[in-house]
Design a protein around this motif. Sequence first.
Motif, PDB file in Angstrom:
ATOM      1  N   VAL A 236       0.902  -1.161   0.000  1.00  0.00           N
ATOM      2  CA  VAL A 236       0.000   0.000   0.000  1.00  0.00           C
ATOM      3  C   VAL A 236       0.933   1.202   0.000  1.00  0.00           C
ATOM      4  O   VAL A 236       1.749   1.347   0.913  1.00  0.00           O
ATOM      5  N   VAL A 237       0.873   2.024  -1.032  1.00  0.00           N
ATOM      6  CA  VAL A 237       1.918   3.041  -1.198  1.00  0.00           C
ATOM      7  C   VAL A 237       1.338   4.426  -1.439  1.00  0.00           C
ATOM      8  O   VAL A 237       0.210   4.582  -1.899  1.00  0.00           O
ATOM      9  N   PHE A 238       2.146   5.417  -1.111  1.00  0.00           N
ATOM     10  CA  PHE A 238       1.871   6.789  -1.514  1.00  0.00           C
ATOM     11  C   PHE A 238       2.765   7.113  -2.716  1.00  0.00           C
ATOM     12  O   PHE A 238       3.955   6.802  -2.715  1.00  0.00           O
ATOM     13  N   ASN A 239       2.197   7.699  -3.730  1.00  0.00           N
ATOM     14  CA  ASN A 239       2.911   8.151  -4.924  1.00  0.00           C
ATOM     15  C   ASN A 239       3.725   7.048  -5.607  1.00  0.00           C
ATOM     16  O   ASN A 239       4.861   7.260  -6.039  1.00  0.00           O
ATOM     17  N   GLY A 240       3.126   5.857  -5.657  1.00  0.00           N
ATOM     18  CA  GLY A 240       3.600   4.834  -6.576  1.00  0.00           C
ATOM     19  C   GLY A 240       4.693   3.907  -6.114  1.00  0.00           C
ATOM     20  O   GLY A 240       4.981   2.926  -6.789  1.00  0.00           O
ATOM     21  N   ALA A 241       5.351   4.192  -4.982  1.00  0.00           N
ATOM     22  CA  ALA A 241       6.432   3.327  -4.519  1.00  0.00           C
ATOM     23  C   ALA A 241       6.565   3.467  -3.003  1.00  0.00           C
ATOM     24  O   ALA A 241       6.188   4.495  -2.431  1.00  0.00           O
ATOM     25  N   GLY A 319      10.127  19.166  12.831  1.00  0.00           N
ATOM     26  CA  GLY A 319      10.223  17.717  13.019  1.00  0.00           C
ATOM     27  C   GLY A 319       9.715  16.986  11.796  1.00  0.00           C
ATOM     28  O   GLY A 319       9.367  17.597  10.791  1.00  0.00           O
ATOM     29  N   ASP A 320       9.683  15.655  11.897  1.00  0.00           N
ATOM     30  CA  ASP A 320       9.167  14.825  10.813  1.00  0.00           C
ATOM     31  C   ASP A 320       7.728  14.433  11.117  1.00  0.00           C
ATOM     32  O   ASP A 320       7.447  13.871  12.178  1.00  0.00           O
ATOM     33  N   TYR A 321       6.836  14.721  10.187  1.00  0.00           N
ATOM     34  CA  TYR A 321       5.421  14.377  10.331  1.00  0.00           C
ATOM     35  C   TYR A 321       5.107  13.280   9.328  1.00  0.00           C
ATOM     36  O   TYR A 321       5.418  13.407   8.146  1.00  0.00           O
ATOM     37  N   LYS A 322       4.495  12.200   9.842  1.00  0.00           N
ATOM     38  CA  LYS A 322       4.300  11.021   8.995  1.00  0.00           C
ATOM     39  C   LYS A 322       2.917  11.012   8.370  1.00  0.00           C
ATOM     40  O   LYS A 322       1.915  11.144   9.070  1.00  0.00           O
ATOM     41  N   LEU A 323       2.883  10.832   7.056  1.00  0.00           N
ATOM     42  CA  LEU A 323       1.626  10.650   6.335  1.00  0.00           C
ATOM     43  C   LEU A 323       1.324   9.155   6.342  1.00  0.00           C
ATOM     44  O   LEU A 323       2.146   8.357   5.875  1.00  0.00           O
ATOM     45  N   ASP A 325      -1.979   5.924   6.271  1.00  0.00           N
ATOM     46  CA  ASP A 325      -3.343   5.431   6.311  1.00  0.00           C
ATOM     47  C   ASP A 325      -3.468   4.842   7.711  1.00  0.00           C
ATOM     48  O   ASP A 325      -2.715   3.934   8.072  1.00  0.00           O
ATOM     49  N   HIS A 326      -4.393   5.379   8.533  1.00  0.00           N
ATOM     50  CA  HIS A 326      -4.443   4.950   9.930  1.00  0.00           C
ATOM     51  C   HIS A 326      -5.058   3.563  10.108  1.00  0.00           C
ATOM     52  O   HIS A 326      -5.262   3.110  11.242  1.00  0.00           O
ATOM     53  N   SER A 327      -5.362   2.861   9.029  1.00  0.00           N
ATOM     54  CA  SER A 327      -5.459   1.398   9.111  1.00  0.00           C
ATOM     55  C   SER A 327      -3.994   0.993   9.170  1.00  0.00           C
ATOM     56  O   SER A 327      -3.361   0.679   8.169  1.00  0.00           O
ATOM     57  N   ILE A 328      -3.430   1.083  10.365  1.00  0.00           N
ATOM     58  CA  ILE A 328      -2.006   1.350  10.550  1.00  0.00           C
ATOM     59  C   ILE A 328      -1.104   0.183  10.164  1.00  0.00           C
ATOM     60  O   ILE A 328       0.084   0.374   9.917  1.00  0.00           O
ATOM     61  N   ALA A 329      -1.665  -1.016  10.078  1.00  0.00           N
ATOM     62  CA  ALA A 329      -0.835  -2.142   9.639  1.00  0.00           C
ATOM     63  C   ALA A 329      -0.327  -1.916   8.221  1.00  0.00           C
ATOM     64  O   ALA A 329       0.666  -2.510   7.809  1.00  0.00           O
ATOM     65  N   ARG A 330      -1.009  -1.040   7.484  1.00  0.00           N
ATOM     66  CA  ARG A 330      -0.595  -0.799   6.090  1.00  0.00           C
ATOM     67  C   ARG A 330       0.732  -0.051   5.999  1.00  0.00           C
ATOM     68  O   ARG A 330       1.340  -0.015   4.927  1.00  0.00           O
ATOM     69  N   VAL A 331       1.166   0.536   7.113  1.00  0.00           N
ATOM     70  CA  VAL A 331       2.502   1.144   7.123  1.00  0.00           C
ATOM     71  C   VAL A 331       3.543   0.070   6.819  1.00  0.00           C
ATOM     72  O   VAL A 331       4.521   0.304   6.115  1.00  0.00           O
ATOM     73  N   SER A 332       3.288  -1.143   7.331  1.00  0.00           N
ATOM     74  CA  SER A 332       4.214  -2.253   7.082  1.00  0.00           C
ATOM     75  C   SER A 332       4.222  -2.665   5.622  1.00  0.00           C
ATOM     76  O   SER A 332       5.117  -3.366   5.175  1.00  0.00           O
ATOM     77  N   LYS A 333       3.200  -2.257   4.886  1.00  0.00           N
ATOM     78  CA  LYS A 333       3.149  -2.590   3.459  1.00  0.00           C
ATOM     79  C   LYS A 333       3.628  -1.423   2.601  1.00  0.00           C
ATOM     80  O   LYS A 333       3.404  -1.399   1.399  1.00  0.00           O
ATOM     81  N   GLY A 334       4.249  -0.443   3.241  1.00  0.00           N
ATOM     82  CA  GLY A 334       4.867   0.640   2.473  1.00  0.00           C
ATOM     83  C   GLY A 334       4.169   1.980   2.583  1.00  0.00           C
ATOM     84  O   GLY A 334       4.653   2.973   2.049  1.00  0.00           O
ATOM     85  N   LEU A 336       3.850   4.927   3.939  1.00  0.00           N
ATOM     86  CA  LEU A 336       4.438   5.925   4.836  1.00  0.00           C
ATOM     87  C   LEU A 336       5.099   7.025   4.017  1.00  0.00           C
ATOM     88  O   LEU A 336       5.950   6.756   3.175  1.00  0.00           O
ATOM     89  N   GLY A 337       4.698   8.257   4.279  1.00  0.00           N
ATOM     90  CA  GLY A 337       5.362   9.415   3.686  1.00  0.00           C
ATOM     91  C   GLY A 337       5.806  10.339   4.803  1.00  0.00           C
ATOM     92  O   GLY A 337       5.269  10.290   5.908  1.00  0.00           O
ATOM     93  N   ILE A 338       6.801  11.168   4.522  1.00  0.00           N
ATOM     94  CA  ILE A 338       7.330  12.064   5.550  1.00  0.00           C
ATOM     95  C   ILE A 338       7.208  13.515   5.076  1.00  0.00           C
ATOM     96  O   ILE A 338       7.581  13.842   3.952  1.00  0.00           O
ATOM     97  N   LEU A 339       6.678  14.362   5.961  1.00  0.00           N
ATOM     98  CA  LEU A 339       6.736  15.812   5.760  1.00  0.00           C
ATOM     99  C   LEU A 339       7.784  16.334   6.731  1.00  0.00           C
ATOM    100  O   LEU A 339       7.602  16.257   7.950  1.00  0.00           O
ATOM    101  N   HIS A 340       8.889  16.831   6.190  1.00  0.00           N
ATOM    102  CA  HIS A 340       9.997  17.293   7.027  1.00  0.00           C
ATOM    103  C   HIS A 340       9.859  18.799   7.238  1.00  0.00           C
ATOM    104  O   HIS A 340       9.886  19.573   6.279  1.00  0.00           O
ATOM    105  N   VAL A 341       9.699  19.194   8.491  1.00  0.00           N
ATOM    106  CA  VAL A 341       9.453  20.599   8.814  1.00  0.00           C
ATOM    107  C   VAL A 341      10.657  21.169   9.554  1.00  0.00           C
ATOM    108  O   VAL A 341      11.068  20.628  10.589  1.00  0.00           O
TER     109      VAL A 341
END
Length: 490
Positions: A236-241, A319-323, A325-334, A336-341
Motif C-alpha cells: 500500500v503506497v503513496f505516490n507509486g512506490a 520535526g518529521d510528520y508522517k503521512l 493510512d491509519h489502518s495502521i498495519a498498512r505502514v508495514s506494506k509501504g 508511509l510518507g514524511i513531511l519534514h518541517v
Amino acid sequence: MGKLAKLAWDEKSPINIRRIKHWIRLTHAPLLAVVLLAMFTGVNCSTGATGTIEAVLVAPPNVPPRVNRDAAHVIVNLEAREEVREIAPGVEYRVWDFNGSVPGPLIRVRVGDTVEIRLRNRSENMMLHNIDLHAVNGPGGGAEATNVAPGEEKAFTFKAKVPGLFVYHCAAGIVADHISNGMYGAILVDGLTRGPAVDREFYVGQHEYYLSDTPGAGGVSQLDSTKLLAEDPTYVVFNGATKALQGDDVLRANTGETVRLYVTNGGPNLISSFHVIGEIFDRAYQYGTLMSPPLQGIQTVLIPPGGAAIVDFGLDVPGDYKLVDHSIARVSKGGLGILHVTGDEDPGTFQDLGKPGAAEPTATSPATAEGSPTPTSTGAPAATATPGGGGGATQEITITMGDNVFQPNTLEVTAGSRVAITLRNEGLQPHNMHIATASGVFNAGTVSVPEVILAGKSGTLTWDVPGTPGTYKFRCDIHPVDMTGSITVK
Ligand SMILES: [Cu+2]
C-alpha cells in the motif's frame, strides 16, 4: 493545526450553482456570470487570458500553479505508458501510468473551462487504455471516447462544471488491473468556494499493488489476480512506490507555513483513513468537494477508492510528520510518507520535557511507537544461546537497520558456530530481526532482544548456527515484505 488566529477564517456559505444559473438566465445578463465567477474564484479578469491554452502538467508531489485567468479551452495532453520501475527496494514491476508518474499528473483547471482531454497510447505498449475522469458529465467519464490501442490517440471535451478534487483512472479491460498497475490520478477544478491561500501545496496519491510471490521473466514482478480479488495487497503506497516520499524525496516545509495536501485514493480496493501523525487538519474538504464548507479541526479523513480529500494545516513545531493510512498495519506494506518541517521550536505549542539538559535520553518515544504495529508474539525462544549450543568460535557481526533495510542483508557463517549479532537501528521506524528455521518457518525461529528495537536504539541476536549447511532467511517482523535478508551457512 495552525495558530489560533487562522481559525478565524470566515467560510463562505455553499453556493447553489443551479440557482445562480437560473438567475443568470432570468436576467439575460451573461456578463454577470463572468463577474460572479471572478468574485468567487478571485480571478483577476484584467490579467486573465481567454482562448486555447495547454494545461501545465507536473509530476507528483508537485502541484501546478493556481489558476488565475478567465475560463478557457484547456488542452490536456496525456500519454499511457507501460514501463518497468522499482516500486519497493529491489522489486521491479511493470507499471502502467499516465505521463510517467503514479499518480498521473494533477490536472488543474477552473469552473467554466472547456477541457480537451487528448489521450495517446504509446506504440510500444501492449494494452488498450482509456481515461475516465470523475469531473466529467458524460458516458464513462470519457472512457468510451478515449479507448485507444497502442499507437492511437483520441480526444474529447467536457465542461468543468463542479468545483472539487476528482479522481481520474483508466477504465479499460479489467479496470482493477489498470488502476492497481498505476493508472490513476486527480483533476482539480478550482472553483466557487473561496478558500484562503496557503504557502505550499502537495499532491499525494494512495493505491495498492498486488504481486505474485515469485517474479516473472527478467525478475520483473507480476500482478496476482487472486490477491487482487481477495483485496490482500502486497504494498500500500503513496505516490507509486514504498519510498516515494521518504529519504531525499520527503515533502519539505517550514514552521509558520500553511500546507495543503491534495490527496487521492486510486484503490482499487482499500478505503484510506488518511492521517498526518502529529497534526490536526485546520480544514478538511471531505470527499474533495469545494462546494460544501470544509470540516474544521479534523484528525483523520476517510478517502474511498475513486475519491479524494483536500486538507489544510499550519505548521508550528519542527520535526518529521508522517503521512499514513491509519489502518495502521498498512505502514508495514509501504504506506508511509514524511513531511519534514524545519524552523524554530515553539515550546508554547509543544515541548519535549526530556530534551533540554537531560543527562540520559528518554527511555521510550511514543512518537516513534505510532506508525508501526506491534508484531504479534512469535513464541520464539529467547535469543540467548543455550549452553553448549555451538561447537565453534563465536563470530561477532554488526548489522545496521534503516527504513526499511538491513545493512548488510546477506551474511556467511560457519556451520556449528555461534553468531553474536549487534543490531543498530539508525532508521526513523522501529525494527527487529528474526531468523527463520531451515525450512523457512519464522514462528520457530530466533528473534532479536528486544523484540522491537526503537529508532536510535540497539539490540542483539545470538544464534547457534545449525550444523548443516544451507540458506536461512531473516526479516524484520514489522516490515516483513521489504526488509529481508539471508544467511548462508557453510
Ligand atoms: Cu489502462
